[in-house]
Design an enzyme around this catalytic site. Structure first.
Site, PDB file in Angstrom:
ATOM      1  N   ASP A 190       0.602  -1.422   0.083  1.00 29.22           N
ATOM      2  CA  ASP A 190       0.095  -0.532   0.521  1.00 29.22           C
ATOM      3  C   ASP A 190       0.845   1.452   0.027  1.00 29.22           C
ATOM      4  O   ASP A 190       0.737   2.401  -1.074  1.00 29.22           O
ATOM      5  CB  ASP A 190      -1.592   0.122   1.054  1.00 29.22           C
ATOM      6  CG  ASP A 190      -1.576  -1.038   1.343  1.00 29.22           C
ATOM      7  OD1 ASP A 190      -3.218  -0.446  -0.122  1.00 29.22           O
ATOM      8  OD2 ASP A 190      -2.080  -1.769   1.590  1.00 29.22           O
ATOM      9  N   THR A 191       1.930   1.281   0.932  1.00 29.70           N
ATOM     10  CA  THR A 191       2.580   2.316   0.955  1.00 29.70           C
ATOM     11  C   THR A 191       3.602   2.625  -0.471  1.00 29.70           C
ATOM     12  O   THR A 191       3.735   4.110  -0.442  1.00 29.70           O
ATOM     13  CB  THR A 191       3.447   2.375   2.314  1.00 29.70           C
ATOM     14  OG1 THR A 191       3.170   1.744   3.113  1.00 29.70           O
ATOM     15  CG2 THR A 191       4.440   3.771   2.658  1.00 29.70           C
TER      16      THR A 191
END
Length: 418
Positions: A190-191
């Site tokens: 996600d990051t």
């Protein structure tokens, strides 16, 4: 409802009460509507907000962003939320209702950037396809983050960051040889997608300013963001048919670079430069290895890595982490202890770099949060406001958009807003 007083925390201090630095914000004047939830979309919004963008976060009525209730809660709200949603305003809309969709369009019409990380087709189902939104706002930059992207045979499959890590090739490598693949420990997929999305937004803003004012769509797939960071994985397979396998803490093909046991923990040592390797061997009392002709270059060291790792481990095992760090620091050999959260909070370098900020929450307590990066000399990032409660800013944002107090009251009575 009135907007709560925002407490300012600066990136140049470790307290929330210090004065705001009189420096311009890199993204001042940029208006962002964030429609995502959980991690990827909101992390991108946080990144833009830290550098001055005005971020209006649209949340679902009822419970809002599920991240509010993830992991450890204080006063009923996740402390993670205090980091992820700083520098944002919260507007609660029931987007299942047409009137709420109309409000969203009204906000998007005045925005520079729209961030969403829904499953492909969700925006279209609300009558907000990119084509429709660009008719409304030709300069709009639309960031779409999803598991597999907006096209391709997998586009409709649900995808979270962990799935992106698996498909992107990362999970295959994060393990001890022959053992189960493990998490990196944080939501890396996600990051990485969020950071790629932020880069895309900045490039699109630059292009819009320099080349005629048109917006565009940025399509970020979770697995592609991970895949983009996989270094030589594919060229090695293409050129040699080599499938890179898990190697635990070692760095395959680069020697020595590994984790070594000490009396009270582990130390990572990167002795893979030619001159660094010599200094490392002198420090551990193995000049015979440091002066060996076949170990003068990386290729030779890779061939004898088992022997080299064993020699380093013999030396570290009889010492504490601090003793190893002191000796290798004096020899200018890159080494690092494995930090815990406590180590980070007690570390003087983190404090000196303003990477630990004390943020006053809207619930009235203080919490230490990560500082702002990257460090910019002319337009440093700041924490201008703490994370909002659900719908804290609904009235203020809608009034700014031109709705009267009577209209807002009516919408609330219908459950369109919260």
């Amino acid at each position: 409802m009135t907007e709560p007083t925002a407490t300012t925390t600066t990136a140049t201090t470790t307290t929330a009460s210090a004065p705001h630095p009189l420096t311009p914000a890199a993204l001042e004047g940029v208006r962002v509507v964030e429609m995502g939830q959980l991690i990827a979309g909101p992390f991108c919004g946080k990144t833009l907000g830290d550098f001055g963008a005005q971020v209006i976060k649209i949340e679902a009525t009822g419970a809002g962003d599920p991240l509010r209730n993830w992991r450890l809660l204080k006063n009923g709200t996740s402390v993670w939320w205090q980091v992820q949603s700083r520098n944002k305003k919260s507007v609660a809309l029931d987007l299942r209702q047409q009137e709420a969709q109309d409000i969203a369009r009204k906000l998007i019409a005045e925005a520079d950037v729209l961030i969403e990380n829904f499953r492909p087709g969700t925006l279209e189902g609300w009558g907000m396809s990119p084509d429709e939104l660009h008719k409304l706002n030709p300069g709009l930059i639309i960031l779409r983050i999803s598991g597999y992207g907006q096209t391709g045979p997998y586009r409709d499959l649900p995808g979270f960051g962990v799935i992106g890590e698996a498909m992107g090739g990362l999970r295959h490598l994060t393990a001890e040889p022959g053992r189960v693949p493990v998490r990196v420990g944080v939501s890396m997929g996600d990051t990485l997608a969020a950071l790629h999305g932020a880069i895309g937004v900045l490039m699109a803003l630059y292009h819009r300013k320099a080349h005629g004012g048109k917006g565009q769509v940025i399509d970020v797939a979770l697995h592609e963001a991970v895949f983009n960071c996989m270094e030589s994985l594919i060229p090695e397979y293409s050129a040699f048919g080599a499938v890179r396998e898990a190697a635990g803490s070692a760095l395959p093909g680069i020697a020595p670079s590994n984790a070594y046991p000490c009396k009270d923990g582990w130390v990572l040592v990167a002795g893979n430069g030619d001159s660094i390797f010599k200094r490392l061997m002198t420090t551990i009392g193995r000049d015979d290895l440091g002066e060996a002709p076949d170990l003068a270059s990386n290729a030779g060291r890779v061939a004898r890595i088992t022997e080299i790792d064993a020699a380093i481990a013999v030396w570290t095992t009889s010492r504490t982490v601090q003793e190893v760090m002191d000796a290798l620091g004096a020899a200018r050999v890159p080494a690092g202890k494995v930090y815990t959260a406590r180590d980070i909070c007690e570390d003087p370098h983190y404090k000196a770099r303003d990477m630990l900020l004390t943020q006053q929450t809207r619930d009235g307590y203080s919490v230490t949060v990560p500082g702002v990066i990257p460090k910019m000399s002319g337009t440093p990032g700041t924490v201008r406001s703490s994370a909002p409660g659900l719908g804290d800013d609904t009235d203020a944002v809608l009034a700014e958009a031109g709705l009267t107090s009577e209209q807002i009251t009516l919408l609330r009575s219908k459950g369109v807003i919260q």
